[in-house]
Scaffold this motif. Structure first.
Motif, PDB file in Angstrom:
ATOM      1  N   THR A  56      88.663  12.605  18.892  1.00 53.28           N
ATOM      2  CA  THR A  56      87.343  12.669  19.424  1.00 53.28           C
ATOM      3  C   THR A  56      87.562  13.664  20.515  1.00 53.28           C
ATOM      4  N   ARG A  57      86.256  14.335  21.013  1.00 55.30           N
ATOM      5  CA  ARG A  57      85.987  15.421  21.901  1.00 55.30           C
ATOM      6  C   ARG A  57      85.092  15.052  22.727  1.00 55.30           C
ATOM      7  N   TYR A  58      85.015  15.364  24.157  1.00 55.69           N
ATOM      8  CA  TYR A  58      83.852  15.134  24.994  1.00 55.69           C
ATOM      9  C   TYR A  58      83.674  16.267  25.609  1.00 55.69           C
ATOM     10  N   VAL A  59      82.215  16.477  26.078  1.00 54.34           N
ATOM     11  CA  VAL A  59      82.242  17.425  27.328  1.00 54.34           C
ATOM     12  C   VAL A  59      82.457  16.866  28.726  1.00 54.34           C
ATOM     13  N   ASP A  60      82.963  17.906  29.575  1.00 52.83           N
ATOM     14  CA  ASP A  60      83.716  17.439  30.662  1.00 52.83           C
ATOM     15  C   ASP A  60      82.534  16.405  31.570  1.00 52.83           C
ATOM     16  N   SER A  61      81.517  16.879  31.532  1.00 54.65           N
ATOM     17  CA  SER A  61      80.593  15.891  32.480  1.00 54.65           C
ATOM     18  C   SER A  61      80.440  14.410  32.256  1.00 54.65           C
ATOM     19  N   ILE A  62      80.990  14.121  31.063  1.00 54.90           N
ATOM     20  CA  ILE A  62      80.519  12.627  30.730  1.00 54.90           C
ATOM     21  C   ILE A  62      82.072  12.198  30.538  1.00 54.90           C
ATOM     22  N   LYS A  63      83.045  12.686  30.701  1.00 49.97           N
ATOM     23  CA  LYS A  63      84.397  12.037  30.297  1.00 49.97           C
ATOM     24  C   LYS A  63      84.643  10.850  31.284  1.00 49.97           C
ATOM     25  N   GLY A  64      85.014   9.871  30.626  1.00 47.66           N
ATOM     26  CA  GLY A  64      85.187   8.725  31.432  1.00 47.66           C
ATOM     27  C   GLY A  64      84.101   7.669  31.439  1.00 47.66           C
ATOM     28  N   ARG A  65      82.995   8.061  30.969  1.00 48.66           N
ATOM     29  CA  ARG A  65      81.782   7.497  31.107  1.00 48.66           C
ATOM     30  C   ARG A  65      80.800   7.057  29.762  1.00 48.66           C
ATOM     31  N   PHE A  66      81.099   7.907  28.727  1.00 49.36           N
ATOM     32  CA  PHE A  66      80.687   7.812  27.429  1.00 49.36           C
ATOM     33  C   PHE A  66      81.769   7.528  26.379  1.00 49.36           C
ATOM     34  N   THR A  67      81.539   7.003  25.474  1.00 55.36           N
ATOM     35  CA  THR A  67      82.609   6.793  24.429  1.00 55.36           C
ATOM     36  C   THR A  67      82.016   6.872  22.933  1.00 55.36           C
ATOM     37  N   ILE A  68      82.326   7.763  22.255  1.00 52.02           N
ATOM     38  CA  ILE A  68      81.833   7.538  20.993  1.00 52.02           C
ATOM     39  C   ILE A  68      82.660   7.019  19.915  1.00 52.02           C
TER      40      ILE A  68
ATOM     41  N   THR B 187      77.875   5.275  10.326  1.00 52.46           N
ATOM     42  CA  THR B 187      77.175   5.153  11.616  1.00 52.46           C
ATOM     43  C   THR B 187      78.049   5.662  12.700  1.00 52.46           C
ATOM     44  N   VAL B 188      77.545   6.244  13.590  1.00 50.19           N
ATOM     45  CA  VAL B 188      78.060   6.721  14.929  1.00 50.19           C
ATOM     46  C   VAL B 188      77.373   6.075  15.923  1.00 50.19           C
ATOM     47  N   TYR B 189      78.204   5.638  16.993  1.00 53.31           N
ATOM     48  CA  TYR B 189      77.533   5.315  18.373  1.00 53.31           C
ATOM     49  C   TYR B 189      77.881   6.168  19.512  1.00 53.31           C
ATOM     50  N   LEU B 190      77.260   6.125  20.465  1.00 56.06           N
ATOM     51  CA  LEU B 190      77.356   6.668  21.834  1.00 56.06           C
ATOM     52  C   LEU B 190      77.141   5.508  22.890  1.00 56.06           C
ATOM     53  N   GLN B 191      78.286   4.898  23.389  1.00 54.40           N
ATOM     54  CA  GLN B 191      78.175   3.912  24.670  1.00 54.40           C
ATOM     55  C   GLN B 191      78.054   4.958  25.844  1.00 54.40           C
ATOM     56  N   MET B 192      77.159   4.786  26.515  1.00 55.69           N
ATOM     57  CA  MET B 192      76.844   5.251  27.682  1.00 55.69           C
ATOM     58  C   MET B 192      76.890   4.688  28.869  1.00 55.69           C
ATOM     59  N   ASN B 193      77.904   4.626  29.742  1.00 57.16           N
ATOM     60  CA  ASN B 193      78.064   3.842  30.917  1.00 57.16           C
ATOM     61  C   ASN B 193      77.857   4.728  32.177  1.00 57.16           C
ATOM     62  N   SER B 194      77.666   4.197  33.368  1.00 60.36           N
ATOM     63  CA  SER B 194      77.655   4.975  34.706  1.00 60.36           C
ATOM     64  C   SER B 194      76.470   5.879  34.417  1.00 60.36           C
ATOM     65  N   LEU B 195      75.463   5.862  33.984  1.00 53.96           N
ATOM     66  CA  LEU B 195      74.481   6.840  33.611  1.00 53.96           C
ATOM     67  C   LEU B 195      73.832   7.461  35.206  1.00 53.96           C
ATOM     68  N   LYS B 196      73.856   8.744  34.999  1.00 55.43           N
ATOM     69  CA  LYS B 196      73.314   9.598  36.161  1.00 55.43           C
ATOM     70  C   LYS B 196      72.025  10.404  35.770  1.00 55.43           C
ATOM     71  N   PRO B 197      71.182  10.500  36.893  1.00 56.04           N
ATOM     72  CA  PRO B 197      69.846  11.400  36.411  1.00 56.04           C
ATOM     73  C   PRO B 197      70.157  12.406  35.590  1.00 56.04           C
ATOM     74  N   GLU B 198      71.064  12.961  35.903  1.00 55.99           N
ATOM     75  CA  GLU B 198      71.475  14.420  34.967  1.00 55.99           C
ATOM     76  C   GLU B 198      71.785  14.266  33.577  1.00 55.99           C
ATOM     77  N   ASP B 199      71.890  12.771  33.275  1.00 55.35           N
ATOM     78  CA  ASP B 199      72.029  12.712  31.802  1.00 55.35           C
ATOM     79  C   ASP B 199      70.698  12.497  31.068  1.00 55.35           C
ATOM     80  N   THR B 200      69.645  12.648  31.785  1.00 62.75           N
ATOM     81  CA  THR B 200      68.398  12.573  31.066  1.00 62.75           C
ATOM     82  C   THR B 200      68.288  13.669  30.385  1.00 62.75           C
ATOM     83  N   ALA B 201      67.870  13.480  29.000  1.00 60.01           N
ATOM     84  CA  ALA B 201      67.805  14.564  27.969  1.00 60.01           C
ATOM     85  C   ALA B 201      67.348  13.864  26.669  1.00 60.01           C
ATOM     86  N   VAL B 202      66.983  14.483  25.869  1.00 63.90           N
ATOM     87  CA  VAL B 202      66.774  14.037  24.452  1.00 63.90           C
ATOM     88  C   VAL B 202      68.214  14.268  23.578  1.00 63.90           C
ATOM     89  N   TYR B 203      68.588  13.129  22.916  1.00 59.99           N
ATOM     90  CA  TYR B 203      69.825  13.066  22.338  1.00 59.99           C
ATOM     91  C   TYR B 203      69.665  13.152  20.985  1.00 59.99           C
TER      92      TYR B 203
END
Length: 120
Positions: A57-69, A77-93
């Protein structure tokens, strides 16, 4: 023909969690890398996380420790578990996958996108 279908987006409060899912279907022989990208309003699409066929796995620095693929190769199938979400995570994924089809052609496939809004 290959399709990637995403689900799981929505509105969540800061500090909350969401899980995105992306299922690949169609004339699939094998899948190499699967991953998630996002595009916030007025910004370029950026890589969020990727997972190889071997599980690396590889993650962008801004989500390390909060998101898990997580990848379920048996279900394509691939999943993205997103925890401790912040307003700056707002986006189309967007889900992305590098796929070899049954006619042995490589292709770069994208899902339609799922919107994540983090707001109180």
């Amino acid at each position: 023909q290959v399709q990637l279908v995403e689900s799981g987006g929505g509105l969540v409060q800061p500090g909350g969690s969401l899980r995105l899912s992306c299922a690949a279907s169609g004339s699939i022989f094998s899948i190499n890398v699967m991953g998630w990208y996002r595009q916030a309003p007025g910004k370029q699409r950026e890589l969020v996380a990727v997972v190889s066929s071997g599980g690396s796995t590889r993650y962008v620095d801004s989500i390390k420790g909060r998101f898990t693929i997580v990848r379920d190769s048996a279900k394509n199938t691939v999943y993205l578990q997103m925890n401790s979400l912040k307003p700056e995570d707002t986006a189309v994924y967007y889900c992305n996958a590098l796929i070899m089809t049954t006619d042995l052609r490589h292709g770069d496939y994208w899902g339609q996108g799922t919107r994540v809004t983090v707001s109180s």
